[in-house]
Design a protein around this motif. Structure first.
Motif, PDB file in Angstrom:
ATOM      1  N   MET A   1     -21.235  -2.190   2.964  1.00 38.79           N
ATOM      2  CA  MET A   1     -20.083  -3.080   2.774  1.00 38.79           C
ATOM      3  C   MET A   1     -19.466  -2.825   1.402  1.00 38.79           C
ATOM      4  N   PHE A   2     -18.144  -2.855   1.367  1.00 41.61           N
ATOM      5  CA  PHE A   2     -17.414  -2.620   0.131  1.00 41.61           C
ATOM      6  C   PHE A   2     -16.575  -3.842  -0.220  1.00 41.61           C
ATOM      7  N   THR A   3     -16.567  -4.179  -1.495  1.00 49.14           N
ATOM      8  CA  THR A   3     -15.767  -5.310  -1.980  1.00 49.14           C
ATOM      9  C   THR A   3     -14.801  -4.806  -3.046  1.00 49.14           C
ATOM     10  N   ILE A   4     -13.526  -4.997  -2.791  1.00 47.78           N
ATOM     11  CA  ILE A   4     -12.495  -4.580  -3.745  1.00 47.78           C
ATOM     12  C   ILE A   4     -12.313  -5.688  -4.782  1.00 47.78           C
ATOM     13  N   ILE A   5     -12.422  -5.345  -6.035  1.00 49.17           N
ATOM     14  CA  ILE A   5     -12.206  -6.317  -7.113  1.00 49.17           C
ATOM     15  C   ILE A   5     -10.727  -6.356  -7.486  1.00 49.17           C
ATOM     16  N   ARG A   6     -10.182  -5.192  -7.803  1.00 44.41           N
ATOM     17  CA  ARG A   6      -8.756  -5.055  -8.107  1.00 44.41           C
ATOM     18  C   ARG A   6      -8.401  -3.583  -8.090  1.00 44.41           C
ATOM     19  N   GLY A   7      -7.121  -3.294  -8.151  1.00 45.24           N
ATOM     20  CA  GLY A   7      -6.715  -1.895  -8.155  1.00 45.24           C
ATOM     21  C   GLY A   7      -5.226  -1.758  -8.372  1.00 45.24           C
ATOM     22  N   GLY A   8      -4.760  -0.508  -8.376  1.00 45.44           N
ATOM     23  CA  GLY A   8      -3.341  -0.248  -8.570  1.00 45.44           C
ATOM     24  C   GLY A   8      -2.988   1.142  -8.068  1.00 45.44           C
ATOM     25  N   CYS A   9      -1.714   1.325  -7.735  1.00 48.76           N
ATOM     26  CA  CYS A   9      -1.202   2.613  -7.264  1.00 48.76           C
ATOM     27  C   CYS A   9      -0.089   3.099  -8.190  1.00 48.76           C
ATOM     28  N   HIS A  10      -0.144   4.365  -8.541  1.00 46.84           N
ATOM     29  CA  HIS A  10       0.851   4.982  -9.418  1.00 46.84           C
ATOM     30  C   HIS A  10       1.037   4.150 -10.696  1.00 46.84           C
ATOM     31  N   THR A  11      -0.075   3.696 -11.244  1.00 46.74           N
ATOM     32  CA  THR A  11      -0.043   2.948 -12.507  1.00 46.74           C
ATOM     33  C   THR A  11       0.330   3.896 -13.639  1.00 46.74           C
ATOM     34  N   ARG A  12       1.334   3.519 -14.413  1.00 46.08           N
ATOM     35  CA  ARG A  12       1.856   4.393 -15.468  1.00 46.08           C
ATOM     36  C   ARG A  12       1.592   3.779 -16.848  1.00 46.08           C
ATOM     37  N   HIS A  13       1.288   4.655 -17.793  1.00 42.82           N
ATOM     38  CA  HIS A  13       1.115   4.254 -19.186  1.00 42.82           C
ATOM     39  C   HIS A  13       1.879   5.232 -20.064  1.00 42.82           C
ATOM     40  N   LYS A  14       2.504   4.718 -21.093  1.00 41.29           N
ATOM     41  CA  LYS A  14       3.303   5.556 -21.983  1.00 41.29           C
ATOM     42  C   LYS A  14       2.413   6.467 -22.827  1.00 41.29           C
ATOM     43  N   GLN A  15       3.040   7.505 -23.355  1.00 38.18           N
ATOM     44  CA  GLN A  15       2.325   8.451 -24.208  1.00 38.18           C
ATOM     45  C   GLN A  15       1.644   7.694 -25.348  1.00 38.18           C
ATOM     46  N   GLY A  16       0.406   8.067 -25.605  1.00 34.25           N
ATOM     47  CA  GLY A  16      -0.377   7.388 -26.632  1.00 34.25           C
ATOM     48  C   GLY A  16      -1.360   6.386 -26.069  1.00 34.25           C
TER      49      GLY A  16
END
Length: 257
Positions: A1-16
């Motif tokens: 069994m798998f439990t998803i806590i949280r997640g995201g798709c195509h999460t972007r972060h700026k340079q640095g």
């Protein structure tokens, strides 16, 4: 069994941007790295190009960043009572189809957020997660092949899926090469290298195979089938059908009756 806590798709972060967890994270983490980056996982440093994946086990120290531009990934924090079902942890490896992984993670997040029936949510989550892990296992097992990936492989695979799903479309070497912004000769060479058959032969095979299915399972006229399969004239259809099957569409149908 798998439990998803949280997640995201195509999460972007700026340079640095830097993600640093010196004591690790208390849950499992899956990262589908779209941009590439500089990683240190459990003391091991690695620079990876775009389209890599890793499963980080709980409480494993890690840090990553992408100094050359914006960082982008898909990610899932999860728990499982079946750790033996996971592929290798804490080791980055190339993947063959990053968009597929994005779709699977998006589906997991959808189930977690919008499936009201808890039993159905768990069943769907386990099913989709199993598909996700099977693909990760496959890509890890074939990581040396993935490292030598054919240029434009994802785009070519998507093109083939589109052709299989819509055989009546107007496909040509010129239009497909233009879409990828490469020369026609380079397009043909890449297509043959990836699929082991020329673009034109593959397209004809798809159309004839679908025509055979319609001849077997419908009472549509031969002319209607020719049009559905992307042929402008019945003569062209007859010629290519006979070239592959050795018989005409009408004789093929009569032979199946």
């Amino acid at each position: 069994m798998f439990t998803i806590i949280r997640g995201g798709c195509h999460t972007r972060h700026k340079q640095g941007f830097v993600m640093s967890r010196e004591n690790g994270f208390p849950k499992y983490v899956i990262l589908i790295v779209h941009s590439g980056g500089e990683f240190v996982i459990d003391g091991v440093s690695q620079n990876v190009p775009p389209h890599n994946a890793v499963i980080i086990s709980p409480n494993t120290p890690y840090r990553y960043q992408f100094a050359d531009g914006n960082y982008m990934d898909d990610w899932i924090h999860f728990e499982t009572d079946s750790p033996g079902a996971l592929p290798v942890c804490n080791r980055l490896f190339p993947i063959q189809n990053a968009d597929m992984y994005t779709s699977l993670i998006r589906q997991l997040l959808w189930e977690q957020s919008f499936t009201a029936d808890s039993r159905l949510c768990q069943e769907n989550t386990d099913a989709v997660f199993s598909v996700l892990l099977n693909h990760l296992k496959y890509d890890y097992a074939h990581r040396s092949e993935s490292a030598a990936q054919v240029p434009y492989e994802e785009e070519l695979r998507q093109l083939k899926l589109d052709m299989q799903s819509h055989v009546s479309g107007e496909y040509s070497i010129a239009s497909c090469a233009e879409k990828l912004h490469i020369s026609e000769s380079y397009f043909q060479a890449l297509y043959r290298r990836l699929f082991g058959v020329s673009f034109q032969k593959d397209l004809i095979s798809m159309r004839v195979d679908y025509a055979k299915t319609l001849l077997d399972t419908s009472d549509l006229s031969v002319s209607a089938i020719a049009e559905i399969c992307g042929y402008q004239t019945e003569v062209h259809f007859f010629r290519q059908f006979k070239g592959l099957t050795g018989t005409t569409p009408m004789k093929y149908r009569r032979g199946k009756m």
